[in-house]
Structures are given as structure tokens and as C-alpha cells.
Enzyme design. Structure first.
Site, PDB file in Angstrom:
ATOM      1  N   GLY A  21      -0.259 -17.431  57.671  1.00 24.62           N
ATOM      2  CA  GLY A  21       1.085 -16.795  58.105  1.00 24.62           C
ATOM      3  C   GLY A  21       1.015 -15.236  57.956  1.00 24.62           C
ATOM      4  N   SER A  48      -0.775 -19.716  52.679  1.00 25.36           N
ATOM      5  CA  SER A  48      -1.204 -19.771  51.049  1.00 25.36           C
ATOM      6  C   SER A  48      -0.420 -18.607  50.715  1.00 25.36           C
ATOM      7  CB  SER A  48      -2.621 -19.994  50.640  1.00 25.36           C
ATOM      8  OG  SER A  48      -3.007 -19.333  49.590  1.00 25.36           O
ATOM      9  N   LYS A  87       6.686   4.942  69.347  1.00 24.56           N
ATOM     10  CA  LYS A  87       5.370   5.670  69.684  1.00 24.56           C
ATOM     11  C   LYS A  87       5.045   6.022  71.014  1.00 24.56           C
ATOM     12  CE  LYS A  87       0.529   4.222  69.004  1.00 24.56           C
ATOM     13  NZ  LYS A  87      -0.470   3.061  68.541  1.00 24.56           N
ATOM     14  N   VAL A 194      -5.197 -24.357  51.919  1.00 16.27           N
ATOM     15  CA  VAL A 194      -6.187 -25.454  52.553  1.00 16.27           C
ATOM     16  C   VAL A 194      -7.484 -25.607  51.701  1.00 16.27           C
ATOM     17  CG1 VAL A 194      -7.635 -26.231  54.527  1.00 16.27           C
ATOM     18  CG2 VAL A 194      -5.240 -25.378  54.916  1.00 16.27           C
ATOM     19  N   LEU A 342      -7.352 -12.076  63.337  1.00 15.12           N
ATOM     20  CA  LEU A 342      -8.537 -11.485  62.608  1.00 15.12           C
ATOM     21  C   LEU A 342      -9.636 -12.490  62.433  1.00 15.12           C
ATOM     22  CD1 LEU A 342      -6.994  -9.336  59.982  1.00 15.12           C
ATOM     23  CD2 LEU A 342      -7.920  -8.527  61.829  1.00 15.12           C
TER      24      LEU A 342
HETATM   25  C1  LIG Z   1      -7.661  -1.434  58.117  1.00 18.80           C
HETATM   26  C2  LIG Z   1      -6.961  -1.986  59.325  1.00 18.80           C
HETATM   27  C3  LIG Z   1      -5.986  -1.493  59.887  1.00 18.80           C
HETATM   28  C4  LIG Z   1      -5.267  -1.955  60.902  1.00 18.80           C
HETATM   29  N1  LIG Z   1      -4.643  -1.353  61.812  1.00 18.80           N
HETATM   30  C5  LIG Z   1      -3.978  -1.995  62.873  1.00 18.80           C
HETATM   31  C6  LIG Z   1      -2.899  -1.405  63.877  1.00 18.80           C
HETATM   32  O1  LIG Z   1      -2.776  -0.156  63.602  1.00 18.80           O
HETATM   33  N2  LIG Z   1      -2.453  -2.213  64.813  1.00 18.80           N
HETATM   34  C7  LIG Z   1      -2.810  -3.441  65.184  1.00 18.80           C
HETATM   35  O2  LIG Z   1      -2.335  -3.949  66.085  1.00 18.80           O
HETATM   36  N3  LIG Z   1      -3.701  -4.147  64.261  1.00 18.80           N
HETATM   37  C8  LIG Z   1      -4.252  -3.455  63.135  1.00 18.80           C
HETATM   38  N4  LIG Z   1      -4.912  -4.307  62.281  1.00 18.80           N
HETATM   39  C9  LIG Z   1      -5.187  -5.476  62.477  1.00 18.80           C
HETATM   40  C10 LIG Z   1      -4.020  -6.240  61.857  1.00 18.80           C
HETATM   41  O3  LIG Z   1      -3.836  -6.060  60.571  1.00 18.80           O
HETATM   42  C11 LIG Z   1      -4.164  -7.854  62.061  1.00 18.80           C
HETATM   43  O4  LIG Z   1      -4.472  -8.074  63.198  1.00 18.80           O
HETATM   44  C12 LIG Z   1      -3.075  -8.548  61.992  1.00 18.80           C
HETATM   45  O5  LIG Z   1      -2.294  -8.226  60.581  1.00 18.80           O
HETATM   46  C13 LIG Z   1      -2.877 -10.005  61.719  1.00 18.80           C
HETATM   47  O6  LIG Z   1      -3.893 -10.611  60.720  1.00 18.80           O
HETATM   48  P1  LIG Z   1      -4.098 -12.082  60.452  1.00 18.80           P
HETATM   49  O7  LIG Z   1      -2.797 -12.518  60.529  1.00 18.80           O
HETATM   50  O8  LIG Z   1      -4.946 -12.526  61.741  1.00 18.80           O
HETATM   51  O9  LIG Z   1      -4.552 -12.228  59.019  1.00 18.80           O
HETATM   52  P2  LIG Z   1      -3.883 -12.062  57.585  1.00 18.80           P
HETATM   53  O10 LIG Z   1      -2.982 -11.154  57.446  1.00 18.80           O
HETATM   54  O11 LIG Z   1      -5.004 -11.905  56.851  1.00 18.80           O
HETATM   55  O12 LIG Z   1      -3.551 -13.493  57.356  1.00 18.80           O
HETATM   56  C14 LIG Z   1      -4.239 -14.444  56.886  1.00 18.80           C
HETATM   57  C15 LIG Z   1      -3.393 -15.963  56.573  1.00 18.80           C
HETATM   58  O13 LIG Z   1      -4.135 -16.814  56.298  1.00 18.80           O
HETATM   59  C16 LIG Z   1      -3.728 -17.415  55.279  1.00 18.80           C
HETATM   60  N5  LIG Z   1      -4.861 -18.276  54.752  1.00 18.80           N
HETATM   61  C17 LIG Z   1      -6.204 -17.817  54.760  1.00 18.80           C
HETATM   62  N6  LIG Z   1      -6.948 -18.749  54.150  1.00 18.80           N
HETATM   63  C18 LIG Z   1      -6.027 -20.038  53.720  1.00 18.80           C
HETATM   64  C19 LIG Z   1      -6.227 -20.999  53.315  1.00 18.80           C
HETATM   65  N7  LIG Z   1      -7.523 -21.791  52.850  1.00 18.80           N
HETATM   66  N8  LIG Z   1      -5.197 -21.917  53.059  1.00 18.80           N
HETATM   67  C20 LIG Z   1      -3.862 -21.520  53.724  1.00 18.80           C
HETATM   68  N9  LIG Z   1      -3.638 -20.354  54.323  1.00 18.80           N
HETATM   69  C21 LIG Z   1      -4.698 -19.297  54.168  1.00 18.80           C
HETATM   70  C22 LIG Z   1      -3.264 -16.295  54.219  1.00 18.80           C
HETATM   71  O14 LIG Z   1      -2.501 -16.497  53.250  1.00 18.80           O
HETATM   72  C23 LIG Z   1      -2.434 -15.419  55.390  1.00 18.80           C
HETATM   73  O15 LIG Z   1      -1.196 -16.124  55.408  1.00 18.80           O
HETATM   74  C24 LIG Z   1      -5.554  -3.571  61.212  1.00 18.80           C
HETATM   75  C25 LIG Z   1      -6.636  -4.023  60.473  1.00 18.80           C
HETATM   76  C26 LIG Z   1      -7.304  -3.314  59.397  1.00 18.80           C
HETATM   77  C27 LIG Z   1      -8.364  -4.156  58.529  1.00 18.80           C
END
Ligand SMILES: Cc1cc2nc3c(=O)[nH]c(=O)nc-3n(C[C@H](O)[C@H](O)[C@H](O)COP(=O)(O)OP(=O)(O)OC[C@H]3O[C@@H](n4cnc5c(N)ncnc54)[C@H](O)[C@@H]3O)c2cc1C
Length: 508
Positions: A21, A48, A87, A194, A342
Site C-alpha cells: 500500500g 502491512s 513544477k 504476508v 519499486l
Molecule cells: C531516495 C528516493 C527518492 C525518490 N524520489 C522520487 C521522485 O522524486 N519521484 C518519483 O516519482 N519517485 C521517486 N522515488 C520512488 C518512489 O518513492 C516510489 O516509486 C514510490 O513511493 C512507490 O513505492 P512503492 O509503492 O513501490 O513501495 P513502498 O512505498 O515501499 O511500499 C511498499 C508497500 O508494501 C508493503 N509490504 C511490503 N512487504 C509486505 C508484506 N510482507 N506484507 C504486506 N505488505 C508488505 C508495505 O507495507 C508497503 O505498504 C524515490 C525513491 C527513493 C528511494
């Protein structure tokens, strides 16, 4: 919004389980619910609360505007809720040490560019041929002017031109906004961790078991578990291709600073000793971070360098340290699982492309499934498209590093001396330096799907990648075809139709 996607051999709409999420999970939930819930598809999202989200990522490309537009969400609705600002583009400072090229602005493309860009391209081409004409990008783009004057990109109604723009936003609040919206659309929200994932003999995913002992089954799974990549890598074993040979940065440290009286309308990207620092203006604070290579600098050194830059050396402001897994999956759709965010890969945030790729992946997947069905051929074509996007974005980011002319640390020297450059990038750089036809090269190689010639011209001229000044010939009248005074006056005149970011954000 069209057909119900069906799994092979099934006649009922599928059950979809999104695991994770963060922003990626909730963007997927919104788009899938928007397109399919009315047709009977059941969409659930499991996350989670203990693990939490990455909580950085505060800049976007113009693609995010299309995301909200597609879902019918007005800026007045989501922007205040996420402390968001407009922006115009990104200002790069200190990446080049060539005199006169200490900084430049990378704009998003706009209708108005049609009037000024020919002059910019022409001057760059003349200068690449060794003639002394003005060829720094900033004076040729309205967006650069707007950013310099802290103006927003929305014109007065009498100015009928589209100006490309993205946003800055608080990523935690954006996630909450999207969660509420998705739940309102009928997405079933489950909070649990999970613990294990079950597969069928065929290899397909069948269910996940939570830490509360519940077994949740689904027909299709979306892995949005961030760098954890729980389903796609840890369960299905899809290989991950690292980009470490030409993108050295693998860590970041982030901390906020107070917002001043004037709210900027650009992201600042300042070169540091071992990477670069972002500065993102939100309505209530400035987001800062330093992206660096842990092979060249420790976490403590990075934090100290960032604090010094921000004047926060002794301030009681907490820093967050993050590791980054840079690269991409070999397949983003494998068996009955799609990886988004990610979990599917990451390219450092220099051009803020991550959410752009998230959106492309989900939307591309929805289209692929609806139009082409759940077939291996369709899946392979989809994976190829997403991989090509990752590589296209990667090439543009790598160009920022190989074109640097800093010599203050081994980091910068290593960044321009390595040979890990793709054929596409090598061809563009060689064509530029040899005064060849860069636009033709970019379009023939279809690199313009990811970055337009405008972006390449801006980067390469912005770094001052031209023959040395002492080798330049004086320009003839033909070389000086465009009068810069006219361009300045045109842009200044256009700019009168725009108001300052702060005023724009206060409109109802
Ligand atoms: C330093 C940095 C700067 C960034 N700057 C930018 C930017 O300027 N612009 C941009 O577009 N993007 C940027 N990003 C990328 C951006 O942060 C991500 O693409 C975006 O936040 C999406 O993340 P996500 O949802 O894939 O992962 P996360 O936010 O990590 O979410 C992962 C989810 O999975 C859940 N999860 C994990 N394991 C389990 C499990 N076993 N059971 C249940 N749930 C689980 C967690 O609880 C969480 O809800 C940046 C990233 C970094 C590292």
C-alpha cells in the site's frame, strides 16, 4: 473501462489482490478499480502497517497530471490535501565546470516551444560546428523563465497555450488520498503482513497467508511490496538486472527544511561530492535529500555534507537513510503476477520518473489484458515495452553522469571514464560531438518515446558540450539568424500571463 479481463479458461471476472500500500499499490488500486470494478472484478489491497512505505518520492513528470485527469480528480481536490505545488521542470546546478554552464534548466515541453525551440536547436547546431553563437538553453524556454520567477504554469484564460508541468507533493499524504479514493471506488482494504505465498504446480500464485493466519486467494496478484519484491522476486524468482555498472548511486539520506516566504516552482538538483541533492518545494516545507554512492562515501559523510549544504549542521532535524536497489526485473508480468513500483525496478530519482513508470506499467497492463487477452505473446510484448522504457530512461540519466566535467572527487572522474554506455547513448553523444543530425539519430532509434530531442539538446548544451571557446569562429550574419533580444522579449511577454506559484495555489 471497456471489456472485462478474463483469465484463461474462466468465465467469471477475476479476483485481483494487490500486495503493498505505497504509492504504487494505491495507484494500481485506483486505476484497476476505475476500469474494472463496475464489470464485477473484485480488487483487494493488502498492506502491512508494521512494514510501512518508503515515504520519499515527491516530484513528478507531467504524466501524473494525466493520471488525475483520467480518474476525474481535480487539482483543487488533491493538491491542497497533499501540500502539492506546481513544477515547471528541474534546475541542474554544478554538474558542469565549463565556464558559463554552471547551471541549466530542463523544462517540460510546451506549445510555446514551437516559437523558440527552432532558434535554440539552430544555435546549438551552429555552435557544434564551431561558430560562436549563444547556445545556453535557459533563454529559449518559457518554463525556465517561469521557474526563475517562481511562477506557476497555469496561464490566464486569454493565453490559449498548453504549458507542460508536473507536481511536487508529500508522498505520504498522496498515498492516503489515493487510499481513501480507492476504498470509495470499492477496493477492499486489508491490513496484515504476508507471511508466506502459495503456488500451484503450474507455477501460478494461488494465495497468500497473513501473520493473522488468514489465507487470501486470488486469480491475479499485483506485487507492490517495494524493494521487498515479495511475490515477483522472492516467490517467482524473476531475475533482477542491476544497473550498477553505469549508475553508481545506491543510497540516499533525506531531511526536511522550512519553507520560505516564496514558494519555488522547480526542483533543484545540485551536484555534491559523491552524488547530487534534491530540493523540492512543498507548501509547508522543503523536501531535501542526497543521493550518493556508498562505494565512495559513508552514510555519515553524506549526512554531514547535506546538513552543511542546508545550514542544518547542528539543527535538531532527523535524517532518514535509505538504500536503493537500482535496475529492473527481466519480466514485470510473470505467470499471474504483475510487479509495479519499486518491486519492478528503480532508476535513481534524478528526473523523478518512478511514478511515471508506475503509471505506464499499470495502464499498459490494463490495455494489454483488455485488448490482447491473457496470453504469453501478449505478456512478452508488454514486458518488452516496459523494459525498453526502463532502458530509455536509464540512458538519459546516465548521460547526466558521463557528460559531467567535475574533477573534485574520484566519484565524478569514475562517472565519466567508464565504458558501460548503451549503443543508443553512445550514438547520440557521438553524433552531438561530431555535429551530426541528433534529431534524426534520436527518432530513428525511437529514443524520443522516452525523452524528446528537446530534452537531449537541453542536457547536452546545458553542460556546455561544445568546442572549446578559444577554437570558436566569429559568427556570420547567417549564423546569427535569430535575435536573442526578440526571444527575450517574446518570453517576457508570454510570462505576463502567469502568476506566482503562491498566488496560484491560493485560488479556489
Ligand atoms: C531516495 C528516493 C527518492 C525518490 N524520489 C522520487 C521522485 O522524486 N519521484 C518519483 O516519482 N519517485 C521517486 N522515488 C520512488 C518512489 O518513492 C516510489 O516509486 C514510490 O513511493 C512507490 O513505492 P512503492 O509503492 O513501490 O513501495 P513502498 O512505498 O515501499 O511500499 C511498499 C508497500 O508494501 C508493503 N509490504 C511490503 N512487504 C509486505 C508484506 N510482507 N506484507 C504486506 N505488505 C508488505 C508495505 O507495507 C508497503 O505498504 C524515490 C525513491 C527513493 C528511494
Amino acid at each position: 473501462m471497456s471489456g472485462v479481463p478474463l483469465m484463461n479458461g474462466q468465465s467469471n471476472p477475476p479476483k485481483i489482490l494487490i500486495v503493498g500500500g505505497g504509492t504504487a499499490g494505491w495507484m494500481a488500486a485506483n486505476l484497476m478499480a476505475h476500469c474494472w470494478v463496475a464489470s464485477g472484478v473484485e480488487v483487494s489491497l493488502l498492506e502491512s502497517p508494521d512494514i510501512g512505505i518508503i515515504g520519499v518520492g515527491e516530484g513528478s513528470t507531467p504524466q501524473l497530471k494525466r493520471f488525475f485527469g483520467y480518474l476525474g480528480i481535480a487539482e483543487q481536490e488533491w493538491m491542497p490535501a497533499c501540500h502539492a505545488t506546481y513544477k515547471n521542470g528541474i534546475r541542474f546546478k554544478g554538474w558542469s565546470s565549463k565556464p558559463g554552464y554552471g547551471e541549466y534548466f530542463h523544462p517540460f515541453d510546451s506549445d510555446i516551444d514551437l516559437h523558440t525551440q527552432p532558434a535554440f536547436f539552430y544555435n546549438c547546431d551552429v555552435r557544434r560546428h564551431g561558430v560562436d553563437v549563444y547556445a545556453h538553453p535557459d533563454r529559449f524556454y518559457l518554463s525556465a523563465h517561469l521557474a526563475e520567477h517562481h511562477k506557476g504554469p497555469l496561464p490566464a484564460p486569454n493565453f490559449p497555450f498548453n504549458i507542460g508541468y508536473g507536481y511536487h507533493f508529500d508522498s505520504g499524504l498522496l498515498g492516503q488520498f489515493l487510499r481513501n479514493r480507492a476504498v470509495g471506488l470499492g477496493v477492499n482494504h486489508i491490513q496484515a503482513k504476508v507471511q508466506s505465498v502459495q503456488r500451484a504446480g503450474s507455477g501460478e500464485l494461488v494465495s497468500v497467508t497473513t501473520d493473522q493466519g488468514h489465507i487470501i486467494t486470488a486469480d491475479f496478484f499485483v506485487d507492490c511490496t517495494g524493494f521487498n519484491a515479495l511475490l515477483i522476486q522472492k516467490t517467482l524468482g524473476v531475475p533482477f538486472k542491476k544497473f550498477a555498472d553505469n549508475l553508481f548511486n545506491d543510497a540516499a539520506v533525506a531531511m526536511p527544511s522550512p519553507q520560505g516566504a516564496v514558494i519555488g516552482s522547480q526542483t533543484l538538483s545540485t551536484a555534491m561530492r559523491y552524488g547530487w541533492a534534491w530540493e523540492i518545494p512543498l507548501t509547508h516545507r522543503i523536501g531535501n535529500g542526497y543521493v550518493y554512492s556508498s562505494a565512495f562515501c559513508s552514510a555519515d559523510e553524506a549526512e554531514t555534507e547535506l546538513r552543511r549544504k542546508l545550514g542544518l549542521l547542528d539543527a535538531d532535524v532527523q535524517a532518514r537513510h535509505l538504500k536503493m536497489n537500482v535496475g529492473r526485473l527481466e519480466q514485470h508480468w510473470s505467470y499471474n503476477c504483475l510487479a509495479v513500483g519499486l518491486s519492478q525496478g528503480f532508476i535513481e530519482p534524478l528526473e523523478a520518473t518512478a511514478l511515471h513508470i508506475v503509471q505506464e506499467t499499470i495502464q499498459g497492463f490494463i490495455d494489454a489484458w483488455e485488448l490482447g487477452g491473457f496470453t504469453p505473446a501478449n505478456r512478452d510484448a508488454f514486458n518488452q515495452r516496459i523494459n525498453a522504457r526502463f532502458e530509455g530512461v536509464r540512458d538519459y540519466i546516465v548521460a547526466h553522469y558521463v557528460c559531467n566535467s567535475r574533477s573534485d572527487t574520484d566519484y565524478w572522474l569514475a562517472n565519466r571514464s567508464h565504458q558501460a554506455i548503451s549503443d543508443n547513448l553512445r550514438a547520440v553523444l557521438q553524433t552531438w560531438v561530431n555535429a551530426g543530425n541528433v534529431v534524426e539519430q534520436i527518432t530513428r532509434r525511437e529514443m524520443d518515446k522516452y525523452y524528446l530531442p528537446m530534452s537531449w539538446y537541453t542536457l547536452l548544451s546545458g553542460y556546455g558540450l561544445f568546442p572549446d571557446r578559444q577554437a570558436l569562429q566569429p559568427g556570420t550574419a547567417k549564423a546569427h539568424r535569430y535575435r536573442l533580444d526578440d526571444i527575450d522579449a517574446f518570453i517576457a511577454g508570454c510570462s505576463l500571463n502567469f502568476q506566482e506559484q503562491a498566488a496560484l495555489l491560493q485560488r479556489g
